[in-house]
Design an enzyme around this catalytic site. Structure first.
Site, PDB file in Angstrom:
ATOM      1  N   LEU A   1       0.985  -1.163  -0.057  1.00  0.00           N
ATOM      2  CA  LEU A   1      -0.112  -0.110   0.077  1.00  0.00           C
ATOM      3  C   LEU A   1       0.837   1.188   0.044  1.00  0.00           C
ATOM      4  O   LEU A   1       1.942   1.464   0.801  1.00  0.00           O
ATOM      5  CB  LEU A   1      -1.023   0.163   1.244  1.00  0.00           C
ATOM      6  CG  LEU A   1      -1.865  -1.256   1.436  1.00  0.00           C
ATOM      7  CD1 LEU A   1      -2.973  -0.920   2.502  1.00  0.00           C
ATOM      8  CD2 LEU A   1      -2.518  -1.319  -0.070  1.00  0.00           C
TER       9      LEU A   1
ATOM     10  N   ASN B   1       4.688  -7.672   6.430  1.00  0.00           N
ATOM     11  CA  ASN B   1       5.477  -6.957   7.605  1.00  0.00           C
ATOM     12  C   ASN B   1       4.856  -5.940   8.162  1.00  0.00           C
ATOM     13  O   ASN B   1       5.445  -5.063   8.852  1.00  0.00           O
ATOM     14  CB  ASN B   1       7.016  -6.365   6.739  1.00  0.00           C
ATOM     15  CG  ASN B   1       6.582  -5.401   5.807  1.00  0.00           C
ATOM     16  OD1 ASN B   1       5.496  -5.336   5.121  1.00  0.00           O
ATOM     17  ND2 ASN B   1       7.399  -4.353   5.736  1.00  0.00           N
ATOM     18  N   GLU B   2       3.607  -5.792   8.305  1.00  0.00           N
ATOM     19  CA  GLU B   2       2.860  -4.581   8.726  1.00  0.00           C
ATOM     20  C   GLU B   2       3.173  -4.124  10.347  1.00  0.00           C
ATOM     21  O   GLU B   2       3.412  -3.133  10.644  1.00  0.00           O
ATOM     22  CB  GLU B   2       1.392  -4.988   8.941  1.00  0.00           C
ATOM     23  CG  GLU B   2       0.766  -4.594   7.591  1.00  0.00           C
ATOM     24  CD  GLU B   2       0.858  -5.830   6.380  1.00  0.00           C
ATOM     25  OE1 GLU B   2       1.667  -6.628   6.552  1.00  0.00           O
ATOM     26  OE2 GLU B   2       0.182  -5.550   5.517  1.00  0.00           O
TER      27      GLU B   2
ATOM     28  N   GLY C   1       1.427  -5.305   1.399  1.00  0.00           N
ATOM     29  CA  GLY C   1       0.241  -5.216   0.289  1.00  0.00           C
ATOM     30  C   GLY C   1       0.591  -5.989  -1.161  1.00  0.00           C
ATOM     31  O   GLY C   1      -0.107  -6.747  -1.845  1.00  0.00           O
TER      32      GLY C   1
HETATM   33  N1  CO8 Z   1       4.565   3.743  -0.267  1.00  0.00           N
HETATM   34  C1  CO8 Z   1       4.965   4.785  -0.657  1.00  0.00           C
HETATM   35  N2  CO8 Z   1       5.918   5.136  -1.118  1.00  0.00           N
HETATM   36  C2  CO8 Z   1       7.115   3.954  -0.875  1.00  0.00           C
HETATM   37  C3  CO8 Z   1       6.830   2.550  -0.499  1.00  0.00           C
HETATM   38  C4  CO8 Z   1       5.294   2.550  -0.259  1.00  0.00           C
HETATM   39  N3  CO8 Z   1       4.846   1.446   0.351  1.00  0.00           N
HETATM   40  N4  CO8 Z   1       7.902   2.002  -0.423  1.00  0.00           N
HETATM   41  C5  CO8 Z   1       8.811   3.029  -1.075  1.00  0.00           C
HETATM   42  N5  CO8 Z   1       8.268   3.976  -1.306  1.00  0.00           N
HETATM   43  C6  CO8 Z   1       9.249   5.257  -1.715  1.00  0.00           C
HETATM   44  C7  CO8 Z   1      10.554   5.359  -1.108  1.00  0.00           C
HETATM   45  O1  CO8 Z   1      10.075   6.342   0.169  1.00  0.00           O
HETATM   46  C8  CO8 Z   1      11.245   6.021  -1.965  1.00  0.00           C
HETATM   47  O2  CO8 Z   1      10.825   7.374  -2.219  1.00  0.00           O
HETATM   48  P1  CO8 Z   1      11.936   8.631  -2.726  1.00  0.00           P
HETATM   49  O3  CO8 Z   1      12.399   8.156  -3.960  1.00  0.00           O
HETATM   50  O4  CO8 Z   1      11.011   9.768  -2.504  1.00  0.00           O
HETATM   51  O5  CO8 Z   1      13.076   8.704  -1.574  1.00  0.00           O
HETATM   52  C9  CO8 Z   1      10.958   5.223  -3.271  1.00  0.00           C
HETATM   53  O6  CO8 Z   1       9.799   4.861  -2.984  1.00  0.00           O
HETATM   54  C10 CO8 Z   1      11.948   4.150  -3.844  1.00  0.00           C
HETATM   55  O7  CO8 Z   1      12.036   3.441  -2.509  1.00  0.00           O
HETATM   56  P2  CO8 Z   1      13.479   2.695  -2.176  1.00  0.00           P
HETATM   57  O8  CO8 Z   1      14.813   3.486  -2.303  1.00  0.00           O
HETATM   58  O9  CO8 Z   1      13.455   2.090  -0.871  1.00  0.00           O
HETATM   59  O10 CO8 Z   1      13.455   1.477  -3.320  1.00  0.00           O
HETATM   60  P3  CO8 Z   1      14.234   0.134  -3.318  1.00  0.00           P
HETATM   61  O11 CO8 Z   1      14.313  -0.512  -4.737  1.00  0.00           O
HETATM   62  O12 CO8 Z   1      15.621   0.182  -2.389  1.00  0.00           O
HETATM   63  O13 CO8 Z   1      13.291  -0.735  -2.310  1.00  0.00           O
HETATM   64  C11 CO8 Z   1      11.465  -1.648  -1.318  1.00  0.00           C
HETATM   65  C12 CO8 Z   1      12.327  -1.375  -2.737  1.00  0.00           C
HETATM   66  C13 CO8 Z   1      12.162  -3.107  -0.862  1.00  0.00           C
HETATM   67  C14 CO8 Z   1       9.818  -2.153  -1.821  1.00  0.00           C
HETATM   68  C15 CO8 Z   1      11.382  -0.928  -0.256  1.00  0.00           C
HETATM   69  O14 CO8 Z   1      11.038   0.528  -1.030  1.00  0.00           O
HETATM   70  C16 CO8 Z   1      10.474  -0.923   0.878  1.00  0.00           C
HETATM   71  O15 CO8 Z   1      10.925  -1.809   1.699  1.00  0.00           O
HETATM   72  N6  CO8 Z   1       9.196  -0.364   0.797  1.00  0.00           N
HETATM   73  C17 CO8 Z   1       8.178  -0.276   2.132  1.00  0.00           C
HETATM   74  C18 CO8 Z   1       7.509  -1.462   1.899  1.00  0.00           C
HETATM   75  C19 CO8 Z   1       6.671  -1.611   3.007  1.00  0.00           C
HETATM   76  O16 CO8 Z   1       6.904  -1.514   4.142  1.00  0.00           O
HETATM   77  N7  CO8 Z   1       5.233  -1.631   2.750  1.00  0.00           N
HETATM   78  C20 CO8 Z   1       4.247  -1.661   3.518  1.00  0.00           C
HETATM   79  C21 CO8 Z   1       3.175  -0.994   3.108  1.00  0.00           C
HETATM   80  S1  CO8 Z   1       1.632  -0.992   4.225  1.00  0.00           S
HETATM   81  C22 CO8 Z   1       0.630  -2.385   3.425  1.00  0.00           C
HETATM   82  O17 CO8 Z   1       0.867  -2.553   2.446  1.00  0.00           O
HETATM   83  C23 CO8 Z   1      -0.401  -2.785   4.156  1.00  0.00           C
HETATM   84  C24 CO8 Z   1      -1.166  -1.817   5.227  1.00  0.00           C
HETATM   85  C25 CO8 Z   1      -1.947  -2.670   5.724  1.00  0.00           C
HETATM   86  C26 CO8 Z   1      -3.188  -1.665   6.527  1.00  0.00           C
HETATM   87  C27 CO8 Z   1      -3.186  -1.514   8.012  1.00  0.00           C
HETATM   88  C28 CO8 Z   1      -4.058  -1.018   8.666  1.00  0.00           C
HETATM   89  C29 CO8 Z   1      -3.884   0.267   9.359  1.00  0.00           C
END
Ligand code: CO8
Length: 309
Positions: free
Chosen positions: A115, A184-185, A160
């Site tokens: 998400l 990993n929430e 997500g």
């Molecule tokens: N949302 C928004 N922006 C994001 C997200 C995301 N989920 N993930 C990464 N970005 C952004 C980063 O902040 C970065 O932004 P910027 O360029 O402005 O600094 C850009 O995308 C690139 O990210 P990375 O440099 O980290 O990219 P990498 O290729 O090194 O890594 C990954 C990719 C592995 C995907 C890494 O970005 C990561 O781990 N992201 C976080 C993933 C995460 O934890 N997602 C959880 C989302 S919550 C969810 O899906 C369920 C919620 C359920 C609801 C709960 C009820 C309250």
């Protein structure tokens, strides 16, 4: 009868869909369900309909659609992305020429980052409501799809992203030590909703779900294979071709029999969300608007940015 059960599943799908066939008309002409003018452009031809964030190619010779996520940098599931995703799935669901769907990423290294955290941060309760409805809708469409669905996971797939993969009938992941997958929430200080949990439970069983959810585990590829979170690991350049080969095997089964079996396994999980949709939205909005949760999300986003620099 067999046919009426299959029809029931389609009717559940139609019932839970926000986008009726006539709804597509309004979207194609630029009016989104969320009331604002939509910037999404759809290009529709007989076999290919692409939108800005998702590209869909339907091969009419075998009925297999390849849906590629192309929303840089990390295919995060924003409101617009989820809306496009649900619409594309709905179109394929209604398309008799389509029998199977492969979902994959056009971005290097990432299947989907889950998400879009920005959609859950410093926005209004109305926005959270609209966003959460779109998350539910995408899940209902994918988990309830009557098509054969295969996830070709060619990159990391947290939260997500993992949910989308788990909704598919089969998962093939690139064997790359830099990739991980899981819900990993809890690591973000948030809680995966009951239907995320149910989806995982249906894939890997109770014990692994309990452990994976509490610890917010991101599994390495061999770990994911070991616990059954993915079905197969293949070299990165073979992910899509393996998905296509696997699809051929699944499509050798008569559609009706397979669809009824799928419905039998999934309907109780789908019905549970359908019966609790409003309460689930309220829960999400109440949770997300909490100061402590907003703080956790803010800290997490900062951490993502710092990690990069
Ligand atoms: N949302 C928004 N922006 C994001 C997200 C995301 N989920 N993930 C990464 N970005 C952004 C980063 O902040 C970065 O932004 P910027 O360029 O402005 O600094 C850009 O995308 C690139 O990210 P990375 O440099 O980290 O990219 P990498 O290729 O090194 O890594 C990954 C990719 C592995 C995907 C890494 O970005 C990561 O781990 N992201 C976080 C993933 C995460 O934890 N997602 C959880 C989302 S919550 C969810 O899906 C369920 C919620 C359920 C609801 C709960 C009820 C309250």
């Amino acid at each position: 009868s067999i046919i009426s059960s299959a029809d029931k599943m389609s009717s559940v799908l139609r019932h839970c869909t926000k986008f009726t066939p006539s709804g597509f008309g309004s979207l194609l002409s630029g009016n989104c369900s969320h009331g604002r003018t939509c910037a999404l452009q759809y290009f529709v031809s007989s076999n290919r309909y692409s939108s800005s964030k998702i590209k869909v190619d339907l091969d009419s010779s075998n009925g297999v659609a390849i849906m590629q996520f192309q929303s840089p940098p990390v295919n995060s599931l924003s409101l617009d992305f989820l809306t496009e995703f649900a619409i594309n799935l709905e179109k394929l669901e209604l398309d008799r020429g389509c029998r199977g769907v492969i979902i994959t990423s056009a971005q290097p290294k990432v299947f989907s980052a889950g998400l879009d955290i920005l959609e859950m941060y410093q926005k209004s309760p109305e926005h959270y409501t609209e966003f959460w409805k779109a998350v539910q809708e995408a899940w209902l469409k994918l988990y309830g799809s009557t098509k054969v669905t295969i996830a070709a996971i060619n990159g990391s797939s947290p939260a997500g992203g993992c949910l989308l993969a788990m909704c598919c009938d089969y998962r093939i992941m690139a064997d790359n030590p830099r990739y991980s997958i899981g819900l990993n929430e809890t690591q973000l200080g948030i809680v995966a909703p009951f239907w995320f949990k149910d989806t995982m439970l249906n894939v890997v069983g109770h014990r692994e779900t309990e452990k994976g959810l509490q610890l917010g585990l991101l599994y390495s590829t061999p770990e994911a294979l070991k616990v059954g979170l993915v079905d197969e690991l293949v070299p990165e350049d073979k992910v899509l071709s393996t998905a296509t080969e696997t699809m051929t095997k699944w499509l050798a089964i008569p559609d009706h029999a397979r669809q009824i079996s799928k419905s039998m396994m999934r309907k109780p999980t789908i019905d549970k969300l359908l019966a609790n949709r409003e309460a689930d939205i309220t829960n999400f909005v109440n949770f997300t608007t909490k100061d402590s949760i907003q703080k956790s999300l803010g800290v997490y986003m900062e951490m993502l940015k710092k990690r990069k620099s």
